[in-house]
Design an enzyme around this catalytic site. Sequence first.
Site, PDB file in Angstrom:
ATOM      1  N   GLU A   1     -11.979  -3.571   4.676  1.00 16.99           N
ATOM      2  CA  GLU A   1     -12.241  -3.089   6.041  1.00 16.99           C
ATOM      3  C   GLU A   1     -13.496  -2.242   6.178  1.00 16.99           C
ATOM      4  O   GLU A   1     -13.510  -1.262   6.930  1.00 16.99           O
ATOM      5  CB  GLU A   1     -11.042  -2.292   6.567  1.00 16.99           C
ATOM      6  CG  GLU A   1      -9.804  -3.121   6.833  1.00 16.99           C
ATOM      7  CD  GLU A   1      -8.727  -2.332   7.568  1.00 16.99           C
ATOM      8  OE1 GLU A   1      -8.980  -1.198   8.002  1.00 16.99           O
ATOM      9  OE2 GLU A   1      -7.617  -2.864   7.693  1.00 16.99           O
TER      10      GLU A   1
ATOM     11  N   GLU B   1       0.860  -1.181   0.000  1.00 20.87           N
ATOM     12  CA  GLU B   1       0.000   0.000   0.000  1.00 20.87           C
ATOM     13  C   GLU B   1       0.891   1.223   0.000  1.00 20.87           C
ATOM     14  O   GLU B   1       1.942   1.243   0.653  1.00 20.87           O
ATOM     15  CB  GLU B   1      -0.922   0.027   1.218  1.00 20.87           C
ATOM     16  CG  GLU B   1      -1.807   1.274   1.252  1.00 20.87           C
ATOM     17  CD  GLU B   1      -2.816   1.288   2.398  1.00 20.87           C
ATOM     18  OE1 GLU B   1      -3.716   2.139   2.377  1.00 20.87           O
ATOM     19  OE2 GLU B   1      -2.688   0.440   3.303  1.00 20.87           O
TER      20      GLU B   1
END
Length: 825
Positions: A380, A57
């Site tokens: 998430e 990321e």
Amino acid sequence: MSRTRWRLGLGATAFLVAAGLVPAPAHAEDVTDYAITVDPAARGAKIDDTMYGVFFEDINRAADGGLYAELVQNRSFEYSTADNSSYTPLTSWTVSGAGQVVNDDGRLGERNRNYLSLGAGSSVTNAGYNTGIHVDEGKKYDFSVWARADAGTALTVSLQDAEGTLAAARRVTVTKSGWAQYKATFTATRTSSDGRLTVASSAAAALDMVSLFPRDTYRGEPNGLRKDLAEKIAALQPGFVRFPGGCLVNTGSMEDYSAASGWQRRRSYQWKDTVGPVEQRATNANFWGYNQSYGLGYYEYFRLSEDIGAMPLPVVPALVTGCGQNKAVVDEALLKRHIQDTLDLIEFANGPASSTWGKVRARMGHAKPFHLTHIEVGNEENLPNEFFARFKEFRAAIQAKYPDIQVISNSGPDDSGTTFDTAWQLNKDAKVDMVDEHYYNSPQWFLQNNDRYDSYDRSGPKVFLGEYASQGNTFKNGLTEAAFMTGLERNADVVKLASYAPLFANEDYVQWRPDLIWFNNHASWNSANYEVQKLFMTNVGDRVVPSTATGTPSLLAPITGAVGLSTWATTAAYDDVRVTGADGNTLLTDDFSGDASQWTHTGGGSWSVQDGQYVQTDVNAENTMVSAGDPSWHDYDLKAKATKKAGKEGFLVAFGVKDTGNYYWWNIGGWNNTQTAVEQAADGGKSTLISKAGSVETGRTYDIDVKVRGRQVTLYLDGREWGSFTDDKPAEPFRQVVTHDKKTGDLIVKVVNAQNAAARTAIDLGGAKVASKARVTTLAAGPDAVNSETATAVAPVKSTFDGVAGKFSYTFPANSITFLRIRQR
């Protein structure tokens, strides 16, 4: 089993210590006895080649200024306050003479909005990342720029630092033919990490995409990757690469980058923005507070995956934001567009070069498919029902067109709680293939939860542990993660994929700790956690060989500690605090009619007694803990009144407070006033023990009652039981798993000893016929050891052990991870 203390003979540990290969235990005479029993006749779980991977990321400047080898910062003058309130289009640039950034119809391209208008006789200088542009003596560097000059011009391009030139200057002639790309090559005459790149123009000119790349990128590829960082990924031999996020995927606007959206600059990561020629790619704000150039995009992620032999695993937005934003986008047309984009992504990866998106891939230099097999939708999400409704639409469309693609769902941002439970039930009911779990917990949690997946339903969805870490980069963190990983391997029939997170951190731009690989503009180094991951990832094996181990003797004492009050980004008032022992004796009472002398302020913020209440008045302060009482208290009731006055969250009432890094607290109205939970802090790292949705009303007074009995805690809010938990899981420091490597025939005995005592262990291989010599790899260091640019305190040591037999003894060093590779005959 009893714990004994005795002096070590010259066994494996003593030999390694004497040779200076591993550090001596904190108390060299401390030894605990264990036994490991292996059952080679039994058949354990098959371990897939893709068991362990990496998650990339763009956080901590992992991409621009990191893995992406571009040395010029803000090369396209696109920085904006949308990225960071301190940014301007000239951030990282210095203009000498006349020059300004322009956004008009003279631009290079519609999606490349800004360019630099440079006056005659003027120059512009770029400062790069960290301390500057790094160059190595004798190495080549490729310069390029897109330029336009109505009357033509000569550009003089130079590299220098405070001590002088770093390479011979280059002259570039710009013609009158409109925008064109111009190139030059430098050979560095000195090594420097403080370089500056200057472009000077003899006449008025427009500049864009000012670039400097090292010729020596990973595998020599154009628009390539920083070699040392890519090599560290490759050295892990990952089975997959998950990309590009993370919070980059499920935050911001879901609109595209176009005139129709008003050139939206805070968008979710959308793959079509990141492919094609770099000068035509969009720009975007990064959730972590800086800019994304998208020079490192989906094509480069796929290419990296292929280069290192890993399975690509992209993540696409599900149109439900998370990471604190928590909103569901209600726009059917936009949802359909994103679903089509996902189908187009699969075509980009796998389609023939004659297909619409396969043709884009082929033009970029890769005619053959990338062999995409897995794709994840969402990340998430804290709104499980809203997320899952959209997920099902994505999955249906993907399965209809590409039935061989496995579609991965998720269970929210935590290891437990209401969101987790709801998401898992939805996934089970819909027979989802695989569910992505994420959690960042304390080292103690990882020791306590080695058995987490032992009880998972073998017929339900498989688990992808996409993000996990134990909240630190010390060797102690690595030890506890290793102990947990033995449980992942033991349950490889359920846990099919696992990746530590985050992967990278530039030491001068850190938003998140811990991280696997650290770097600056001239060096990189492996964390202790990296060495643990590498040891496991390069010694996986093909199948688990069932084994058992005796445990560490332990007595679970009652929860002990003082009490505390705190806030987080909130002002609040407390009153009528009373602590009463289980025997009815009063331990503490405070109505704040006088002063607050019974309380010790150990956190931030500003506390004072106001109108008979104890008030914290700093609305921005986090963790403002004040504590009172005796750390030896146990079995008591804590009662208090709490009132939120202003701010983002609610209030925190602590119990079992031993010190600033070890306590429990009831976090009422946390997570932007959306959840209430009990968290345990152990050595500074927090984990959630129980969690429910809930919020706090400003101005309302709440009655709080916490009853601590032994290791059981019951919590009451306004006279009603809110919940209870029992913290009685032992933090077992001795863990093991045994696997079989089909290629070599080796039994791999993997043992973690996460304590300050050596572990003298009787190992029974269950009748397996084995060679007498084992190849040994040991990671051993002090629990607080940390790797840095200048010191490698945690590194593997290879040795041999000659005492292997059907039954033999081996002493595992204190604070160590040991892999014994034993050849079967």
